[in-house]
Design an enzyme around this catalytic site. Structure first.
Site, mmCIF file in Angstrom:
data_model
loop_
_atom_site.group_PDB
_atom_site.id
_atom_site.type_symbol
_atom_site.label_atom_id
_atom_site.label_comp_id
_atom_site.label_asym_id
_atom_site.label_seq_id
_atom_site.Cartn_x
_atom_site.Cartn_y
_atom_site.Cartn_z
ATOM 1 N N GLN A 218 16.446 -13.858 -8.549
ATOM 2 C CA GLN A 218 16.464 -14.167 -7.118
ATOM 3 C C GLN A 218 15.999 -15.872 -7.127
ATOM 4 O OE1 GLN A 218 17.524 -12.745 -4.717
ATOM 5 N NE2 GLN A 218 17.802 -10.699 -5.848
ATOM 6 N N LYS A 241 24.774 -13.659 -9.394
ATOM 7 C CA LYS A 241 24.030 -14.321 -8.368
ATOM 8 C C LYS A 241 24.214 -15.794 -8.393
ATOM 9 C CE LYS A 241 20.746 -10.496 -7.343
ATOM 10 N NZ LYS A 241 20.768 -9.344 -8.259
#
Ligand code: ALA
Length: 424
Positions: A218, A241
């Site tokens: 993240q 991501k």
């Protein structure tokens, strides 16, 4: 493709360099309507969208350069090998300038952590040893350690949370001791958005001789990462991501540690010499890359990083800080809405988990989808964290470089309408 201006006025440059309209135009997925509305994509913490440059690079690889790597001596094999290795160098720079040999291509963050839970875990964990994780881990950085602890009869401990969703650092020293062999934690929570103070934890862990594993899935997409400054022994993240393709990621590891570890998967390419009674290993990183990897994915990972770097990771972080502050302020104006995690944008990323009383997060997500707004709802692959929060699920809006205030406004407007619809 969006370009950075050469203006020296910092404020003006920031504004110009963050032209979300022009960034969005680079992502073909936004040229569509969902359920009759413009697409408002607020699920980048699950997976980011892809710029045309990445899509074109995938097409180009298969159209002109496709071949297996490290094996052939023909032109295409050499082209593919050189692009694959070039991408490794790019990722090494992206992580703050580590050695390219310290970057292993994997299929994603989960694969990197599983690799460690076997390779490192089998080597250093014995019965009675301790593995320290945190209460906010995604299952990818939790289940592999649960299973390792079970296999080895080791003890899994966890750093608890403060009420506002940070790690309770006052507990760290009491949880570390000479039996602690691995400390594994997320750099940024996928649920709470919390950015963890890894350096302090890494220092305390290293004092006890533990190895520090950081789940960067993240954080790496949203802020500059320097793994040396973090003093992470291992750091994993996924390409999908960071605007790249699915099925590829990397595991960074300090060279001396990678050299001392046994391989996890064995087979082609990771060997030096094979006999029926003995096998010797290739050098790092190849020792950890058995079989044919996701070549197109690894190569176009570089295109994705190029795209991000052209905009600048600092600029992306700053843009998301501003957007997160705006979103938190607007969301908290909705009566009853509760945000999980810290509200201070300096210690959090742009994933915002929230609940609305008497409306299940799945219903929130379904209602928002009817307005063209994509969020994630559920336990976010973090069931122990949900239990610690006393929730079965949350709704989560997560922002990226292609989002702006109009996306927040669309979210808030739809949530307000949803409350009327549910008569709440
Ligand atoms: N880890 C991803 C998420 O949090 C899938 O949504």
């Amino acid at each position: 493709m969006h370009t950075k201006p050469k203006n020296t006025d910092a404020a003006l440059m920031e504004k110009q360099s963050f032209d979300v309209t022009s960034i969005k135009a680079d992502f073909p997925i936004f040229a569509q309507e969902i359920n009759g509305h413009r697409l408002v994509y607020l699920d980048s913490a699950a997976s980011s969208q892809k710029p045309q440059a990445v899509i074109d690079a995938i097409d180009r690889f298969y159209s002109t350069d496709n071949a297996n790597i490290h094996r052939g001596l023909h032109a295409l094999a050499e082209r593919a090998t050189s692009a694959y290795e070039h991408s490794r160098t790019k990722v090494a720079k992206f992580l703050g300038g580590v050695n390219r040999e310290e970057v292993i291509f994997t299929s994603g963050t989960t694969a990197g952590i599983n690799l460690l839970s076997y390779s490192l875990g089998e080597q250093i964990i014995k019965a009675g040893d301790e593995i320290l994780i945190t209460e906010m881990e995604h299952h990818a950085n939790l289940v592999p350690w649960v299973m390792l602890a079970k296999r080895k009869n080791a003890v899994l401990k966890r750093i608890p949370l403060t009420r506002d969703g940070r790690l309770d650092l006052t507990k760290v020293n009491g949880l570390l001791n000479s039996r602690t062999k691995i400390v594994a934690l997320t750099h940024m929570s996928n649920v709470l958005g919390t950015i963890n103070p890894r350096t302090e934890i890494a220092e305390a862990a290293h004092k006890k001789g533990a190895v520090v594993v950081v789940d960067g899935a993240q954080a790496a997409p949203h802020m500059p990462v320097n793994v040396k400054e973090l003093d992470a022994d291992f750091y994993a993240f996924s390409a999908h991501k960071v605007l790249g393709p699915t099925g590829v990621g990397i595991l960074y590891g300090k060279r001396e540690l990678l050299e001392s570890l046994p391989p996890f998967m064995t087979g082609g390419e990771m060997i030096r010499e094979v006999n029926f009674d003995n096998v010797t290993w290739n050098e790092v990183p190849h020792k950890f890359e058995a079989g044919t990897p996701h070549i197109a994915g690894a190569i176009t990972f570089e295109t994705a990083i190029d795209y991000l770097e052209q905009i600048g990771m600092e600029n992306i972080r700053q843009h998301e800080i501003e957007l997160t502050e705006y979103a938190i302020e607007k969301l908290l104006q909705i009566e009853g809405l509760e945000i999980q995690g810290p509200l201070d944008s300096s210690i959090r990323g742009s994933a915002i988990s929230f609940t609305v009383p008497d409306i299940h997060p799945h219903d929130i997500s379904t209602f928002l989808d009817s307005k063209g707004i994509a969020i994630r709802a559920g336990h976010h692959c973090a069931q122990p964290l949900m239990r610690a929060l006393g929730k079965v699920a949350t709704a989560r809006a997560s922002f990226y470089l292609y989002n702006d205030e109009s996306d927040v406004d669309a979210l808030v407007e739809a949530l307000t309408e949803m409350k009327k619809y549910f008569r709440i």
